[in-house]
Design an enzyme around this catalytic site. Structure first.
Site, PDB file in Angstrom:
ATOM      1  CG  HIS A   6      -1.907   1.044   1.322  1.00  9.44           C
ATOM      2  ND1 HIS A   6      -2.109   1.814   2.439  1.00  9.44           N
ATOM      3  CD2 HIS A   6      -2.822   1.459   0.409  1.00  9.44           C
ATOM      4  CE1 HIS A   6      -3.112   2.648   2.219  1.00  9.44           C
ATOM      5  NE2 HIS A   6      -3.556   2.456   0.992  1.00  9.44           N
ATOM      6  CD  GLU A  33      -2.951   2.179  -3.440  1.00  5.82           C
ATOM      7  OE1 GLU A  33      -4.005   2.812  -3.495  1.00  5.82           O
ATOM      8  OE2 GLU A  33      -2.037   2.469  -2.621  1.00  5.82           O
ATOM      9  CG  ASP A  35      -2.972   6.757  -3.481  1.00  4.42           C
ATOM     10  OD1 ASP A  35      -4.001   6.082  -3.609  1.00  4.42           O
ATOM     11  OD2 ASP A  35      -2.160   6.597  -2.532  1.00  4.42           O
ATOM     12  CG  HIS A  47      -3.499   9.120   0.042  1.00  6.97           C
ATOM     13  ND1 HIS A  47      -4.255   9.859   0.946  1.00  6.97           N
ATOM     14  CD2 HIS A  47      -4.265   8.060  -0.288  1.00  6.97           C
ATOM     15  CE1 HIS A  47      -5.403   9.251   1.149  1.00  6.97           C
ATOM     16  NE2 HIS A  47      -5.442   8.157   0.419  1.00  6.97           N
ATOM     17  CD  GLU A  99      -7.085   5.054  -4.541  1.00  3.45           C
ATOM     18  OE1 GLU A  99      -6.336   4.394  -3.795  1.00  3.45           O
ATOM     19  OE2 GLU A  99      -8.002   5.792  -4.123  1.00  3.45           O
TER      20      GLU A  99
HETATM   21  O1  G3P Z   1      -6.443   1.376  -3.155  1.00  2.00           O
HETATM   22  C1  G3P Z   1      -6.631   0.950  -1.835  1.00  2.00           C
HETATM   23  C2  G3P Z   1      -6.575   2.125  -0.901  1.00  2.00           C
HETATM   24  O2  G3P Z   1      -5.389   2.825  -1.164  1.00  2.00           O
HETATM   25  C3  G3P Z   1      -7.754   3.053  -1.058  1.00  2.00           C
HETATM   26  O3  G3P Z   1      -7.778   4.075  -0.138  1.00  2.00           O
HETATM   27  O4  G3P Z   1      -7.353   6.297   0.780  1.00  2.00           O
HETATM   28  O5  G3P Z   1      -5.557   4.581   0.908  1.00  2.00           O
HETATM   29  O6  G3P Z   1      -6.140   5.624  -1.278  1.00  2.00           O
HETATM   30  P1  G3P Z   1      -6.654   5.188   0.075  1.00  2.00           P
HETATM   31 MG    MG Z   2      -4.804   4.398  -2.548  1.00  2.88          MG
END
Ligand code: G3P
Ligand code: MG
Length: 236
Positions: A6, A33, A35, A47, A99
């Site tokens: 993450h 992952e 953002d 993020h 994301e």
């Molecule tokens: O993609 C999983 C997770 O990252 C979604 O929430 O707020 O951490 O981007 P967030």
């Molecule tokens: Mg995310």
């Protein structure tokens, strides 16, 4: 159960930085992952929509120039990376879940992925997700080779039907709302279920017992050692 780092490995390094991605790879995460936000034709990896929490800057990401964002410290001297830099670092050693945080990002991300596919990356190394389902629908419309994941934090009346309608590959559910009913419904619709964010060892074991297909974790080492101990039943 797939282990997805993450924001890289944010339990070990500043989130969404090259250091964090490198740490996730070093720990052996098969997927990471990140953002992204579009800024002046670049996709920047961060993020929050504001800069204060993770950088020494201030204000909204979208009101800044790309060159200003690149002067900032995103933790331990790391810059805010671009998606291109992340992909260069990953270099097909892991899958990457991108994301999308803002509307109007789909065309940019499709272009970046198509450039990589042209240089022989496997399209299945990419998974584009968003809470904004219009954005991922646009991704699929632009290029149906690219898999999409529908993010959600809740339990709709018709469970995972929304993700099936999107022709999504996966549904990304919050750990707060994951349930056996939701998982069964998603699986019946041929959707993978990936759960965020799974950090506690008890939750890792619980998600595995529920039969989810993958977990986003700040600590890829914890998930990978759980999976290892499961496949090797000798006492540790
Ligand atoms: O993609 C999983 C997770 O990252 C979604 O929430 O707020 O951490 O981007 P967030
Ligand atoms: Mg995310």
């Amino acid at each position: 159960m797939l282990c997805i780092g993450h924001r890289g490995a944010m339990g070990h390094a500043p989130e969404n930085t090259l250091k964090s991605i490198a740490k996730a790879l070093e720990l052996g995460a098969p997927w990471v992952e990140v953002d992204v936000y579009p800024v002046e034709g670049h996709l920047v990896v961060i993020h929050d929509n504001r800069l204060e929490r993770t950088t020494n800057g201030s204000g909204y990401v979208w009101e800044k120039t790309f060159s200003y964002l690149r002067t900032l410290d995103a933790g331990q001297g790391e810059k805010i990376p671009t998606l291109e830099e992340v992909l260069d670092l990953v270099s097909e050693r892991a899958g990457i879940n991108i994301e999308l945080k803002l509307p109007g990002t789909a065309a940019w991300v499709v272009k970046v992925i198509q450039d990589r596919i042209r240089t022989h990356w496997d399209a299945n190394n990419f998974l584009v997700s968003s809470f904004n389902h219009h954005e991922i629908a646009a991704v699929r419309q632009l290029d149906d080779r690219i898999r999409i994941g529908a993010l959600i934090a809740g339990i709709p009346l018709e469970y995972a039907l929304f993700a099936q309608k999107l022709a999504a590959y996966s549904v990304h559910q919050s750990i707060e709302f994951v349930s056996r009913e939701f998982i069964t419904d998603a699986h019946d619709r041929n959707l993978k279920v990936f759960v965020y964010t799974v950090n506690h060892p008890e939750d890792i074991a619980r998600m595995d017992a529920l039969g989810v297909d993958g977990v986003f974790t700040n600590y890829p080492d914890r998930v990978l050692s759980f999976l290892e101990s499961k496949s090797d039943p000798r006492p540790r």
